[in-house]
Write an enzyme that holds these catalytic residues in place. Sequence first.
Site, mmCIF file in Angstrom:
data_model
loop_
_atom_site.group_PDB
_atom_site.id
_atom_site.type_symbol
_atom_site.label_atom_id
_atom_site.label_comp_id
_atom_site.label_asym_id
_atom_site.label_seq_id
_atom_site.Cartn_x
_atom_site.Cartn_y
_atom_site.Cartn_z
ATOM 1 N N ASP A 90 0.875 -1.160 0.000
ATOM 2 C CA ASP A 90 0.000 0.000 0.000
ATOM 3 C C ASP A 90 0.925 1.225 0.000
ATOM 4 O OD1 ASP A 90 -2.051 1.769 0.020
ATOM 5 O OD2 ASP A 90 -3.108 0.877 1.701
HETATM 6 C C1 BGC Z 1 -4.952 3.377 0.104
HETATM 7 C C2 BGC Z 1 -5.065 2.427 -1.056
HETATM 8 C C3 BGC Z 1 -4.871 3.175 -2.354
HETATM 9 C C4 BGC Z 1 -3.519 3.868 -2.301
HETATM 10 C C5 BGC Z 1 -3.207 4.655 -3.564
HETATM 11 C C6 BGC Z 1 -3.695 4.221 0.066
HETATM 12 O O1 BGC Z 1 -3.756 5.231 1.007
HETATM 13 O O2 BGC Z 1 -5.004 2.657 1.327
HETATM 14 O O3 BGC Z 1 -6.310 1.787 -1.048
HETATM 15 O O4 BGC Z 1 -4.986 2.319 -3.436
HETATM 16 O O5 BGC Z 1 -3.507 4.786 -1.212
HETATM 17 O O6 BGC Z 1 -4.006 5.780 -3.662
#
Ligand code: BGC
Length: 807
Positions: free
Chosen positions: A229
């Site tokens: 993530d």
């Molecule tokens: C989120 C993800 C997301 C990623 C990219 C993170 O903060 O938890 O779900 O895909 O950011 O935006």
Amino acid sequence: MKYRELINKMTLEEKASLMSGKDFWQTESIDRLGINNIFLADGPHGIRKQAEAADHLGLNESIPATCFPTAATVANSWNTNLGEEIGEYLGEEAVAQNVNVLLGPGINMKRDPLCGRNFEYFSEDPYHAGKIAASYIKGIQSHGISACVKHFAANNQEERRMTIDTVVDERTLREIYLTAFEIAIKEGKTKTVMSSYNRLNGEYTNENIHLMQEILRDEWGYDGVVVTDWGGSNDRVAGLIAGNELEMPTTAGETDKDIVHAVKEGKISEEVLDVCVDRLLELVFSTEKVFERNPSLTFDIEKHHQKAQQAAEESIVLLKNEENILPLPQGIKVATIGDFAKNPRYQGAGSSIVNPTKLDNTLDVLEQLPIDHIGYEQGFERYGKRNKGMLNKACKLAAEADVVLLYIGLDEATEAEGLDRNSMKIPGNQLELLDAVHQINPNIVAVLSCGAAIEMPWIDKVKGLVHGYLSGQAGAKAVLSVITGEVNPSGKLAESYPFRYVDTPASQHFPGKELSVEYREGLFIGYRYYDTANVNVLFPFGYGLSYTTFAYDDIQVTKDGVTFKITNTGDVAGAEIAQLYVQCQSQEIFRPKKELKGFSKVYLQPNETKEVYIPFDDKTFRYFNVKTNKWEIETADYGIMIGTSSKDIRLEQTISIEGTSAPVPYDKAKLPSYYSGKANHVEQVEFEQLLGRKVPVANWDRSKPLGYNDTIAQCQYAKGMVARFAFHLISFSHRFLQKIGKRDTANLIMMSVYHMPFRGIARMTGGIVNMPMLDGILQMVNGNFFKGLRHFLKERRRMLKSQKETI
Ligand code: BGC
């Protein structure tokens, strides 16, 4: 390895470079070898491709795309064909925007109704979530690109999400928190998985060998890519060893150097790196083909809008219809009240936010309907402030109407990534309005807009209740189609609605303490708890009304599956969602009273009867045995139940199943809460018995200096005065912004600063701050201000110099 030859041509540095991003959204390329970069973009219910300024919190605008209903909404359709179609539409738009990896669907379990991202997740049931997720993935990937199922795993809250340690026993982990992923991987065949921010039983998920290797790769046979993530990487080398190929976003090469050093020092064999590179190359080459085939693909905005509407129509849940107030008869005098009618609440906040291609609103749609719309009043201020003037005007209008459509719900600052809700209530000013309107006109149909379960102590004051959830850009039209009867509602809840938050099983341990959250309720989340512990709920899992009625009969159970008949006994066509629940009747191993193991959505004309068959599968009778460390089947009688909801079982038969004769893994006397299912107040000793070890220390050690994985919030205990001051400044700004009604900005402070671990400063700034500079910051925080500052500046100079040399 598929790309052995190509990998042999790479230098160690080149291999390492592929293991992290080139920027916020793209992977690195190696031009001399024909390896291009690929683009990853959110998100689960519409494409969020940022063309300019990039962020992971949905702050900067993205290219317009269709905003489909969020996952929590589509889950209510229980329609896997629809899920696949939405996936196809999403995939098509992703291709049109040159996106190789679509960062969704999100399939974490709704352990607690307050999780701020529940609107982005499907269900409180793993089977249900897994099946719908698999259908999305098939649809998305039918275009040749990759879906990315997230967040793996046990990431069920937003509070301290980047550091919290989820403490959960192995059986609960497997049966509740991993089953949806297992289905998404084995049936959906996702090509990418996103590891979650949190730790799982002590280790960051992307470094957790048990999760990433033993379960994901060895047991499930997953051979795709794992991406962190955004900013979720802790120890890059440990992550790579566990098989986490890609770190996002870029760290400007810093962590690539860690990998190179680790290989040179023999900490990790180059072969491990090669395997990761091989998998990444497969993702690159397999997903880029589609762009060669469709160099200038566009999509039909109107057609996609219609699909978003159909998705919303199938997902709306009719929760109450007293005196058959709905559907509204033609020509009736209707007043519309509520801010959400004019400014729809149709998606949640954070990384999933979509810039819609168009946006329906209730007032415009109402003008086109055969009802006498006598007017609109806002009625309440969206962000909770009382406004007597608005309320009075609304009451005046309500007095002239036959029926009042009251649009209420939660605002976008309440349901947001990075934050959990602090209660299950809707704002007091909306309830005051409801009270006042009710005194003047009791013919109220409430339309709810929110993406998670709420308390409804006010339900007696409405005759009709239509739950639109977060229904996407065409939601307004869809809701009105249900209200007028053009569409017969067929959605059913994918989560239980308890009467009060205190009734929920995890409330004592949500969101946990400073360092960890203990999943003491074990298997007993959602209906698994309410049914087993006999706790009444307002609306059970699987509940939803229709304008017609259905009769069930003729159940026949074989070892392969269950057959039964459903008849539409009303006057209009409609769809029924039949649910298969299984109950193990032995008392040897504790089990929830019933568990969903199949479902079928059946479309029927009036008086029509259809035979339905729901096959059993490898999940129908299994449980995870912690002694044999395997899935086993208990030899027992099993109740095979067909219900119209988890509470309303219409047909039942028993079948005897020969099991796998595994030993009983528990000492019954020591696990009374789990054997009774009353698992909402489990004492520590009993939880430890289930866990098989002591629970870890749950609070921060305030005497220790702060380190990489401590959070900015911990600056309140820092030795450095400046750090303490910074903490108070942050806290003050947050409170102040909330007070003056700037809740969005206040939230941002919580999301992006307050709970951020220090390492995030290096991981999320794209190379502006590196780890050695962070060491300087930590020295300052820990009371050596000038020494730290000197270190910081020295490292900064060094970094800039080395950047210049590289150029
Ligand atoms: C989120 C993800 C997301 C990623 C990219 C993170 O903060 O938890 O779900 O895909 O950011 O935006």
